[in-house]
Write an enzyme that holds these catalytic residues in place. Structure first.
Site, mmCIF file in Angstrom:
data_model
loop_
_atom_site.group_PDB
_atom_site.id
_atom_site.type_symbol
_atom_site.label_atom_id
_atom_site.label_comp_id
_atom_site.label_asym_id
_atom_site.label_seq_id
_atom_site.Cartn_x
_atom_site.Cartn_y
_atom_site.Cartn_z
ATOM 1 N N CYS A 1 -2.184 9.476 2.324
ATOM 2 C CA CYS A 1 -1.826 8.795 1.072
ATOM 3 C C CYS A 1 -2.849 9.088 -0.014
ATOM 4 O O CYS A 1 -2.485 9.258 -1.170
ATOM 5 C CB CYS A 1 -1.680 7.298 1.294
ATOM 6 S SG CYS A 1 -3.146 6.545 2.020
ATOM 7 N N GLU B 1 0.883 -1.177 0.000
ATOM 8 C CA GLU B 1 0.000 0.000 0.000
ATOM 9 C C GLU B 1 0.911 1.215 0.000
ATOM 10 O O GLU B 1 1.458 1.584 1.039
ATOM 11 C CB GLU B 1 -0.895 -0.009 1.246
ATOM 12 C CG GLU B 1 -1.870 -1.166 1.306
ATOM 13 C CD GLU B 1 -2.997 -1.042 0.300
ATOM 14 O OE1 GLU B 1 -3.247 0.069 -0.193
ATOM 15 O OE2 GLU B 1 -3.616 -2.067 -0.006
HETATM 16 P P1 NAD Z 1 8.523 4.730 4.349
HETATM 17 O O1 NAD Z 1 8.501 3.930 3.102
HETATM 18 O O2 NAD Z 1 9.665 5.629 4.580
HETATM 19 O O3 NAD Z 1 8.467 3.780 5.637
HETATM 20 C C1 NAD Z 1 7.397 2.891 5.856
HETATM 21 C C2 NAD Z 1 7.854 1.789 6.761
HETATM 22 O O4 NAD Z 1 8.812 0.985 6.081
HETATM 23 C C3 NAD Z 1 8.505 2.250 8.050
HETATM 24 O O5 NAD Z 1 8.064 1.426 9.104
HETATM 25 C C4 NAD Z 1 9.985 2.035 7.773
HETATM 26 O O6 NAD Z 1 10.752 1.821 8.935
HETATM 27 C C5 NAD Z 1 9.936 0.781 6.919
HETATM 28 N N1 NAD Z 1 11.104 0.577 6.048
HETATM 29 C C6 NAD Z 1 11.947 1.489 5.534
HETATM 30 N N2 NAD Z 1 12.866 0.887 4.752
HETATM 31 C C7 NAD Z 1 12.595 -0.427 4.773
HETATM 32 C C8 NAD Z 1 13.174 -1.572 4.136
HETATM 33 N N3 NAD Z 1 14.218 -1.474 3.306
HETATM 34 N N4 NAD Z 1 12.613 -2.773 4.358
HETATM 35 C C9 NAD Z 1 11.531 -2.909 5.171
HETATM 36 N N5 NAD Z 1 10.959 -1.872 5.801
HETATM 37 C C10 NAD Z 1 11.467 -0.645 5.598
HETATM 38 O O7 NAD Z 1 7.125 5.501 4.368
HETATM 39 P P2 NAD Z 1 6.582 6.539 5.453
HETATM 40 O O8 NAD Z 1 7.304 7.828 5.247
HETATM 41 O O9 NAD Z 1 6.567 5.929 6.795
HETATM 42 O O10 NAD Z 1 5.066 6.692 5.011
HETATM 43 C C11 NAD Z 1 4.640 7.635 4.082
HETATM 44 C C12 NAD Z 1 4.285 6.943 2.792
HETATM 45 O O11 NAD Z 1 3.285 5.971 3.050
HETATM 46 C C13 NAD Z 1 3.684 7.889 1.768
HETATM 47 O O12 NAD Z 1 4.201 7.585 0.499
HETATM 48 C C14 NAD Z 1 2.203 7.538 1.835
HETATM 49 O O13 NAD Z 1 1.493 7.853 0.679
HETATM 50 C C15 NAD Z 1 2.244 6.075 2.096
HETATM 51 N N6 NAD Z 1 0.987 5.594 2.668
HETATM 52 C C16 NAD Z 1 0.203 4.775 1.911
HETATM 53 C C17 NAD Z 1 -1.009 4.337 2.415
HETATM 54 C C18 NAD Z 1 -1.892 3.417 1.616
HETATM 55 O O14 NAD Z 1 -2.769 2.796 2.216
HETATM 56 N N7 NAD Z 1 -1.724 3.284 0.313
HETATM 57 C C19 NAD Z 1 -1.416 4.728 3.688
HETATM 58 C C20 NAD Z 1 -0.590 5.561 4.429
HETATM 59 C C21 NAD Z 1 0.619 5.976 3.906
#
Ligand code: NAD
Length: 503
Positions: free
Chosen positions: A280, A246
Site C-alpha cells: 500500500c 486503511e
Molecule cells: P479489497 O478492497 O478488494 O478487499 C479488502 C477486504 O475487504 C477483503 O477481505 C474483502 O473480502 C473485503 N470486502 C470486499 N468487499 C466488501 C464489502 N462490500 N464490505 C465489506 N468487506 C468487503 O482490497 P484488497 O485487494 O484485498 O487489498 C488491496 C488494497 O488494500 C490496496 O488498495 C492496498 O493499497 C490496500 N492496503 C492498504 C493498507 C494500508 O494500511 N493503508 C495496507 C495494505 C493494503
C-alpha cells in the site's frame, strides 16, 4: 461467487477455495460464513469481551506476548503457508512476521501508559471539581483485512484492538484465509484459559465482510481498496458504526539534486517491486531533479535488470497474488506508453503468467492512469522535474495521501514537511512502517484514522469523561437554579480578569 461479489446474500453451503497463486494448486477449502454465522461470531465475541475487557493491562500483556511466542514457535509453518497462499518469498514472509511481532509487543507494552486513567485540570471556574479522563474498550471490533501483507497489515488493527481491551472478529481476505485463521488459532493455542471468542475469525468474500459491518460491532477496522472502504463507510453510516479505513496509496519519492543517488536508486528499486509492488505504501511515482535524473534512472535500471520474480528460493519477489490485478497493471503500462511515457526497462511483455518482471516508465504524462491510479504491481513511473518545488507540487497532486519518501542530504526533513500525506521516510523508503510508535494511515482516498502507535490504541477505545464535585463553594452554584445575583456579579468581575487581558 466471484471475489469481488459483495451481494448481501451468501449461498447456502458455499465454500471458498484457497489457491497457490504461483502454481494454481488448491491449498484448502473453507465454508463461507453467512449473515447468521457472522452474527453468531459477533455474539460470541461480545460475551468474551466482558472477560477480556475486565482484565488488567498487565494480564492482557501476558496473553498477547504468549501469542507472540506461539507465532515464533510456529514461524516455519506460518512462513511456508504465507509463501504458498500469498506467493511471497520465505524471507519476506519472515520479515513480515517479525514486524507484526514488534507491533504486538509495542501495543501490549504501551497500552497501559496510553490508555490509563488521567487526571485533568478542572480550570479556575470549576476548581471544586476533580476531572478524570478514562479510556474504555469499545467492545467488539470487526476487522476486515487485505491479502498483500496478510499478517502484518491486519495485525495493525488486531493487536492494538486487543491491547485496548476489545474482542476481535476478523475476516481475512479471501486470498489469505488460511493465514488469517492460522494467526487466530495461535492466539487460542497460547491462551487456552481465555473464553472462546476473544479473537475469532469469519471466512468468506466481500459479502461476509459486508455482513460483519451490519452485525452490530462497535467499530469496523478495514484495510483494503478505497472503493471497498467507501462502500463500508456508507453501510456503517446506517448504524453510525465508527470506521477506521486503511486504503490504498500512490506514494511518491522525491529525489533532490543533493541526494545520494545510489542510495535513492537502491531504495526506489526495492520499494517499487518488492512484494511484486503489492504494497500500500510502496513506491509508485518518482520525481527526480533534472541535474541527477540520467544518473538516477540508469542506476535504477541497472539494479532492476537483475531482479526477477518467481517462486523458487532465488526469486526476488513472487507472483501477483490476485489474478485480476494483472489486468490493471497491463492497462497502466499501455496507458502510460500511449501518453508520452518511455519504457526504459520492460513493458507489457514483462507480464509472464502470474509473474510480472520490473517495469520502469519515464516521463509519462501526469494524467495517465499509471500516475493517477494505484497500480499495485512491480512498475514505477519516473518524472524529471525542475527542482524541489515542482517535485512537491506534483507529489501532492494526488487523490491519495498515504506514504512518501524524500532523498536529500541537506533538506530532507524540510521537504518531508511539505508533503500532504500520513507518513514520510527521509533517505529511506517505508521506514515509518517499521517503527511501532509511529502512527500509520492516510488522508483522502487513502483512508481515515490511524493504526500503530498511541493513536492506534486510542482508535480502539472510547474516552469517558468524569467530573466529580468534591465540595460546594457557597454562592458559586453555577449549574443550578439556586444561582444568585451576587454570583453573576462576581462572575462579571472574574471573566474579564481570566479572559480579557490580552491585547
Ligand atoms: P479489497 O478492497 O478488494 O478487499 C479488502 C477486504 O475487504 C477483503 O477481505 C474483502 O473480502 C473485503 N470486502 C470486499 N468487499 C466488501 C464489502 N462490500 N464490505 C465489506 N468487506 C468487503 O482490497 P484488497 O485487494 O484485498 O487489498 C488491496 C488494497 O488494500 C490496496 O488498495 C492496498 O493499497 C490496500 N492496503 C492498504 C493498507 C494500508 O494500511 N493503508 C495496507 C495494505 C493494503
Amino acid at each position: 461467487m466471484s471475489a469481488t461479489d459483495t451481494a448481501a446474500s451468501i449461498e447456502a453451503d458455499a465454500t471458498l477455495t484457497s489457491v497457490n497463486p504461483a502454481t494454481g494448486e488448491v491449498l484448502a477449502t473453507y465454508p463461507i460464513d453467512d449473515e447468521d454465522a457472522v452474527r453468531a461470531a459477533v455474539a460470541k465475541a461480545r460475551v468474551a469481551a466482558a472477560t477480556w475487557g475486565a482484565l488488567t493491562f498487565a494480564e492482557r500483556k501476558k496473553h498477547l506476548l504468549r501469542w507472540s511466542s506461539q507465532l515464533v514457535a510456529k514461524s516455519d509453518e506460518l512462513c511456508e503457508l504465507i509463501h504458498a497462499e500469498n506467493g511471497k518469498p520465505l524471507d519476506d514472509a519472515f520479515l513480515e512476521l517479525m514486524l507484526a511481532l514488534e507491533h504486538i509487543k509495542w501495543a501490549a507494552s504501551n497500552a497501559e501508559k496510553v490508555l490509563k486513567p488521567k487526571k485533568i485540570a478542572p480550570g479556575a471556574l470549576m476548581a471544586n471539581f476533580s476531572a478524570h479522563l478514562e479510556q474504555r474498550p469499545l467492545g467488539v471490533v470487526g476487522i476486515i483485512g487485505p491479502w498483500n501483507y496478510p499478517v502484518y497489515t491486519p495485525n495493525g488493527s488486531i493487536a492494538y484492538a486487543l491491547a485496548a481491551g476489545n474482542a476481535v472478529v476478523f475476516k481475512p481476505s479471501e486470498y489469505s484465509t488460511g493465514i488469517g485463521n492460522f494467526v487466530a488459532q495461535c492466539f487460542a493455542e497460547a491462551n487456552p484459559e481465555l473464553p472462546d471468542g476473544v479473537f475469532n475469525t469469519i471466512n468468506g468474500y466481500g459479502a461476509t465482510g459486508a455482513a460483519l459491518v451490519r452485525a452490530g460491532v462497535d467499530k469496523v477496522a478495514f484495510t483494503g481498496s478505497a472503493a471497498t472502504g467507501k462502500k463500508i463507510m456508507a453501510s456503517a453510516a446506517d448504524t453510525l458504526t465508527p470506521v477506521l479505513l486503511e486504503c490504498g496509496g500512490k506514494d511518491a519519492v522525491i529525489v533532490a539534486a543533493d541526494a545520494d543517488i545510489k542510495a535513492a536508486a537502491d531504495a526506489v528499486a526495492w520499494g517499487a517491486t518488492a512484494n511484486s509492488g503489492q504494497t500500500c505504501a510502496g513506491v509508485e511515482r518518482v520525481y527526480v531533479d533534472k541535474s541527477v535524473a540520467d544518473q538516477f534512472i540508469a542506476e535504477v535500471k541497472r539494479i532492476l535488470t537483475d531482479v526477477k520474480p518467481g517462486s523458487d528460493a532465488k526469486a526476488s519477489y513472487g507472483p501477483m497474488t490476485m489474478p485480476s490485478q494483472i489486468d490493471i497493471v497491463r492497462r497502466h503500462i499501455e496507458d502510460a506508453l500511449k501518453n508520452g511515457g518511455k519504457a526504459v526497462l520492460g513493458g507489457v511483455e514483462s507480464i509472464k503468467g502470474p509473474f510480472i518482471e520490473p517495469v520502469i516508465i519515464v516521463d509519462a504524462d501526469e494524467s495517465s492512469a499509471a500516475v493517477t491510479e494505484e497500480t499495485f504491481g512491480p512498475t514505477v513511473t519516473i518524472k524529471t522535474v525542475n527542482g524541489v518545488d515542482e517535485a512537491v507540487q506534483l507529489a501532492n497532486n494526488s487523490t491519495f495521501g498515504l506514504g512518501s519518501a524524500v532523498y536529500s542530504k541537506k533538506n530532507g526533513l524540510e521537504i518531508a514537511r511539505r508533503l500532504k500525506v500520513g507518513a514520510t521516510s527521509v533517505n529511506s523508503v517505508l521506514g515509518f512502517a517499521a517503527i511501532s510508535g509511529l502512527p500509520f494511515g492516510g488522508s483522502q482516498d487513502s483512508g481515515i484514522g490511524r493504526i500503530h502507535g498511541a493513536p492506534g490504541l486510542l482508535e480502539f477505545s472510547r474516552p469517558h469523561s468524569i467530573a466529580v464535585q468534591r465540595f460546594t463553594i457557597p454562592g458559586m452554584a453555577l449549574l443550578s437554579y439556586s444561582r444568585t445575583d451576587s454570583t453573576m456579579k462576581l462572575l462579571r468581575k472574574v471573566v474579564p480578569f481570566l479572559h480579557g487581558r490580552h491585547k
